[in-house]
Design a protein around this motif. Structure first.
Motif, PDB file in Angstrom:
ATOM      1  N   ASP A  60     -28.738  43.127  22.440  1.00 15.88           N
ATOM      2  CA  ASP A  60     -28.029  44.331  23.014  1.00 15.88           C
ATOM      3  C   ASP A  60     -26.562  44.539  22.436  1.00 15.88           C
ATOM      4  O   ASP A  60     -26.083  45.458  22.193  1.00 15.88           O
ATOM      5  CB  ASP A  60     -27.874  44.253  24.518  1.00 15.88           C
ATOM      6  N   LEU A  61     -25.722  43.232  22.295  1.00 16.63           N
ATOM      7  CA  LEU A  61     -24.492  43.141  22.142  1.00 16.63           C
ATOM      8  C   LEU A  61     -24.465  43.492  20.464  1.00 16.63           C
ATOM      9  O   LEU A  61     -23.620  44.109  19.999  1.00 16.63           O
ATOM     10  CB  LEU A  61     -23.937  41.729  22.133  1.00 16.63           C
ATOM     11  N   VAL A  62     -25.319  42.879  19.648  1.00 14.38           N
ATOM     12  CA  VAL A  62     -25.408  43.413  18.244  1.00 14.38           C
ATOM     13  C   VAL A  62     -25.571  44.746  17.941  1.00 14.38           C
ATOM     14  O   VAL A  62     -25.237  45.391  17.147  1.00 14.38           O
ATOM     15  CB  VAL A  62     -26.464  42.505  17.527  1.00 14.38           C
ATOM     16  N   GLN A  63     -26.585  45.113  18.744  1.00 15.30           N
ATOM     17  CA  GLN A  63     -26.764  46.693  18.649  1.00 15.30           C
ATOM     18  C   GLN A  63     -25.588  47.554  18.961  1.00 15.30           C
ATOM     19  O   GLN A  63     -25.278  48.460  18.246  1.00 15.30           O
ATOM     20  CB  GLN A  63     -27.997  47.138  19.638  1.00 15.30           C
ATOM     21  N   ASP A  64     -24.818  47.255  20.200  1.00 16.75           N
ATOM     22  CA  ASP A  64     -23.567  48.043  20.497  1.00 16.75           C
ATOM     23  C   ASP A  64     -22.651  47.859  19.375  1.00 16.75           C
ATOM     24  O   ASP A  64     -21.956  48.823  19.033  1.00 16.75           O
ATOM     25  CB  ASP A  64     -22.988  47.324  21.590  1.00 16.75           C
ATOM     26  N   THR A  65     -22.683  46.623  18.839  1.00 15.38           N
ATOM     27  CA  THR A  65     -21.773  46.527  17.818  1.00 15.38           C
ATOM     28  C   THR A  65     -21.944  47.276  16.407  1.00 15.38           C
ATOM     29  O   THR A  65     -20.934  47.855  15.800  1.00 15.38           O
ATOM     30  CB  THR A  65     -21.711  44.966  17.096  1.00 15.38           C
ATOM     31  N   ILE A  66     -23.273  47.469  16.115  1.00 14.59           N
ATOM     32  CA  ILE A  66     -23.663  48.172  14.791  1.00 14.59           C
ATOM     33  C   ILE A  66     -23.165  49.602  15.139  1.00 14.59           C
ATOM     34  O   ILE A  66     -22.836  50.056  14.346  1.00 14.59           O
ATOM     35  CB  ILE A  66     -25.144  47.825  14.467  1.00 14.59           C
ATOM     36  N   ALA A  70     -19.642  49.946  14.877  1.00 12.97           N
ATOM     37  CA  ALA A  70     -19.190  49.908  13.417  1.00 12.97           C
ATOM     38  C   ALA A  70     -19.561  51.196  12.839  1.00 12.97           C
ATOM     39  O   ALA A  70     -18.720  51.787  11.891  1.00 12.97           O
ATOM     40  CB  ALA A  70     -19.958  48.611  12.752  1.00 12.97           C
ATOM     41  N   TRP A  71     -20.792  51.871  12.868  1.00 15.37           N
ATOM     42  CA  TRP A  71     -21.340  52.788  12.375  1.00 15.37           C
ATOM     43  C   TRP A  71     -20.212  53.991  12.485  1.00 15.37           C
ATOM     44  O   TRP A  71     -20.026  54.640  11.538  1.00 15.37           O
ATOM     45  CB  TRP A  71     -22.792  53.203  12.500  1.00 15.37           C
ATOM     46  N   THR A  72     -20.124  54.245  13.814  1.00 16.70           N
ATOM     47  CA  THR A  72     -19.149  55.345  14.127  1.00 16.70           C
ATOM     48  C   THR A  72     -17.728  55.091  13.907  1.00 16.70           C
ATOM     49  O   THR A  72     -17.116  56.340  14.061  1.00 16.70           O
ATOM     50  CB  THR A  72     -19.535  55.552  15.819  1.00 16.70           C
ATOM     51  N   ASN A  73     -17.073  54.108  13.499  1.00 16.93           N
ATOM     52  CA  ASN A  73     -15.780  53.978  13.148  1.00 16.93           C
ATOM     53  C   ASN A  73     -15.686  53.299  11.607  1.00 16.93           C
ATOM     54  O   ASN A  73     -14.695  52.810  11.441  1.00 16.93           O
ATOM     55  CB  ASN A  73     -15.342  52.729  14.154  1.00 16.93           C
ATOM     56  N   PHE A  74     -16.668  53.762  10.766  1.00 23.01           N
ATOM     57  CA  PHE A  74     -16.776  52.965   9.548  1.00 23.01           C
ATOM     58  C   PHE A  74     -15.358  53.681   8.714  1.00 23.01           C
ATOM     59  O   PHE A  74     -14.908  53.063   7.868  1.00 23.01           O
ATOM     60  CB  PHE A  74     -17.760  53.263   8.449  1.00 23.01           C
ATOM     61  N   ASP A  75     -14.988  55.077   9.265  1.00 20.92           N
ATOM     62  CA  ASP A  75     -13.683  55.586   8.592  1.00 20.92           C
ATOM     63  C   ASP A  75     -12.392  54.658   8.686  1.00 20.92           C
ATOM     64  O   ASP A  75     -11.674  54.899   8.052  1.00 20.92           O
ATOM     65  CB  ASP A  75     -13.603  56.862   9.201  1.00 20.92           C
ATOM     66  N   LYS A  76     -12.384  53.839   9.675  1.00 23.93           N
ATOM     67  CA  LYS A  76     -11.485  52.846   9.899  1.00 23.93           C
ATOM     68  C   LYS A  76     -11.321  51.582   9.171  1.00 23.93           C
ATOM     69  O   LYS A  76     -10.695  50.671   9.267  1.00 23.93           O
ATOM     70  CB  LYS A  76     -11.032  52.415  11.443  1.00 23.93           C
ATOM     71  N   PHE A  77     -12.751  51.359   8.618  1.00 22.68           N
ATOM     72  CA  PHE A  77     -12.873  50.144   7.961  1.00 22.68           C
ATOM     73  C   PHE A  77     -12.179  50.064   6.254  1.00 22.68           C
ATOM     74  O   PHE A  77     -12.483  51.194   5.966  1.00 22.68           O
ATOM     75  CB  PHE A  77     -14.261  49.583   7.827  1.00 22.68           C
ATOM     76  N   ASN A 130     -13.036  42.143   4.366  1.00 21.07           N
ATOM     77  CA  ASN A 130     -13.951  41.326   4.575  1.00 21.07           C
ATOM     78  C   ASN A 130     -14.809  41.897   5.858  1.00 21.07           C
ATOM     79  O   ASN A 130     -14.327  42.179   7.034  1.00 21.07           O
ATOM     80  CB  ASN A 130     -13.420  40.040   5.449  1.00 21.07           C
ATOM     81  N   LEU A 131     -15.739  42.737   5.401  1.00 18.83           N
ATOM     82  CA  LEU A 131     -16.748  43.497   6.258  1.00 18.83           C
ATOM     83  C   LEU A 131     -17.097  42.453   7.665  1.00 18.83           C
ATOM     84  O   LEU A 131     -17.343  42.864   8.906  1.00 18.83           O
ATOM     85  CB  LEU A 131     -17.843  44.167   5.678  1.00 18.83           C
ATOM     86  N   ARG A 132     -17.836  41.368   7.366  1.00 18.17           N
ATOM     87  CA  ARG A 132     -18.277  40.308   8.023  1.00 18.17           C
ATOM     88  C   ARG A 132     -17.164  39.876   9.245  1.00 18.17           C
ATOM     89  O   ARG A 132     -17.376  40.066  10.559  1.00 18.17           O
ATOM     90  CB  ARG A 132     -18.748  39.089   7.723  1.00 18.17           C
ATOM     91  N   ALA A 133     -15.928  39.921   8.837  1.00 20.37           N
ATOM     92  CA  ALA A 133     -14.676  39.597   9.942  1.00 20.37           C
ATOM     93  C   ALA A 133     -14.605  40.964  10.808  1.00 20.37           C
ATOM     94  O   ALA A 133     -14.327  40.494  11.968  1.00 20.37           O
ATOM     95  CB  ALA A 133     -13.545  39.123   9.123  1.00 20.37           C
ATOM     96  N   TRP A 134     -14.592  41.830  10.104  1.00 26.57           N
ATOM     97  CA  TRP A 134     -14.430  43.265  10.853  1.00 26.57           C
ATOM     98  C   TRP A 134     -15.536  43.414  12.007  1.00 26.57           C
ATOM     99  O   TRP A 134     -15.388  43.582  13.236  1.00 26.57           O
ATOM    100  CB  TRP A 134     -14.539  44.264  10.045  1.00 26.57           C
TER     101      TRP A 134
END
Length: 194
Positions: free
Chosen positions: A41-47, A50-57, A62-66
């Motif tokens: 569940d935590l990984v799903q929430d993280t993804i 991340a998906w909704t905030n990719f404009d901030k990446f 380092n994507l993994r660190a983010w």
């Protein structure tokens, strides 16, 4: 006809790299939660975050660190949120809860008003500033022309005196569900400073 060469890492869309990081994210989540289902569940929430905030990446970083940072922050935010929850699997606690009728609030307000009027002007002033109006101790000190410690001391003494006049036990809330300004006056958390 030859197969297309893979894109260099720098030009790949970071969204395409997400699947590469799932095993590491899952392992990290399991180490934090100690529960496989909660970790998933935590990984799903993280993804999702991340998906909704990719404009901030920032591409090229380092994507993994983010992703690990998002997962960690999500885990600790959820933990803080759930710390205040009370387990009640049989519903015993929930069954004991009830809502007071409106007239109790009016009676409490009348009692509060009488007690508040009996406070010294300094105590009323400090409770209105740091409680009902939400000013910090520092702001109130500036307005009142006194030291911050004086404001804190007056607020604590005024709250204690009100609680005494209202016959409240330590930690007892008089105004649950009643006007927020009155609750702020009585509550230590109604101020923005410690």
């Amino acid at each position: 006809m030859t197969a297309a060469a893979p894109l260099p890492v720098a030009t790949r869309d970071p969204r395409d790299e997400l699947p590469d990081h799932l095993p590491a994210l899952r392992a990290f989540a399991i180490s934090l939660t100690r529960n496989v289902a909660a970790a998933d569940d935590l990984v799903q929430d993280t993804i999702v975050k991340a998906w909704t905030n990719f404009d901030k990446f920032q591409t090229g970083t380092n994507l993994r660190a983010w992703l690990f940072t998002i997962l960690r922050n999500t885990f600790y935010s959820d933990k803080r949120k759930h710390r205040r929850e009370v387990p009640d699997p049989e519903g015993i606690h929930a069954g004991a809860l009830f809502v007071k009728p409106d007239h109790d609030g009016r009676m409490a307000f009348a009692e509060f008003s009488k007690a508040f009027d009996k406070l010294t002007p300094e105590h009323r002033e400090v409770l209105i500033l740091v409680g009902a109006s939400g000013f910090s101790y520092e702001d109130a000190a500036g307005m009142m022309g006194v030291a911050v410690g004086t404001v804190k001391s007056r607020a604590n003494r005024a709250r204690a005196r009100l609680a005494e006049m209202l016959h409240l036990d330590q930690g007892e809330q008089m105004f649950s569900g009643v006007d927020g300004a009155m609750q702020a006056v009585m509550s230590r958390s109604g101020t923005t400073a410690a």
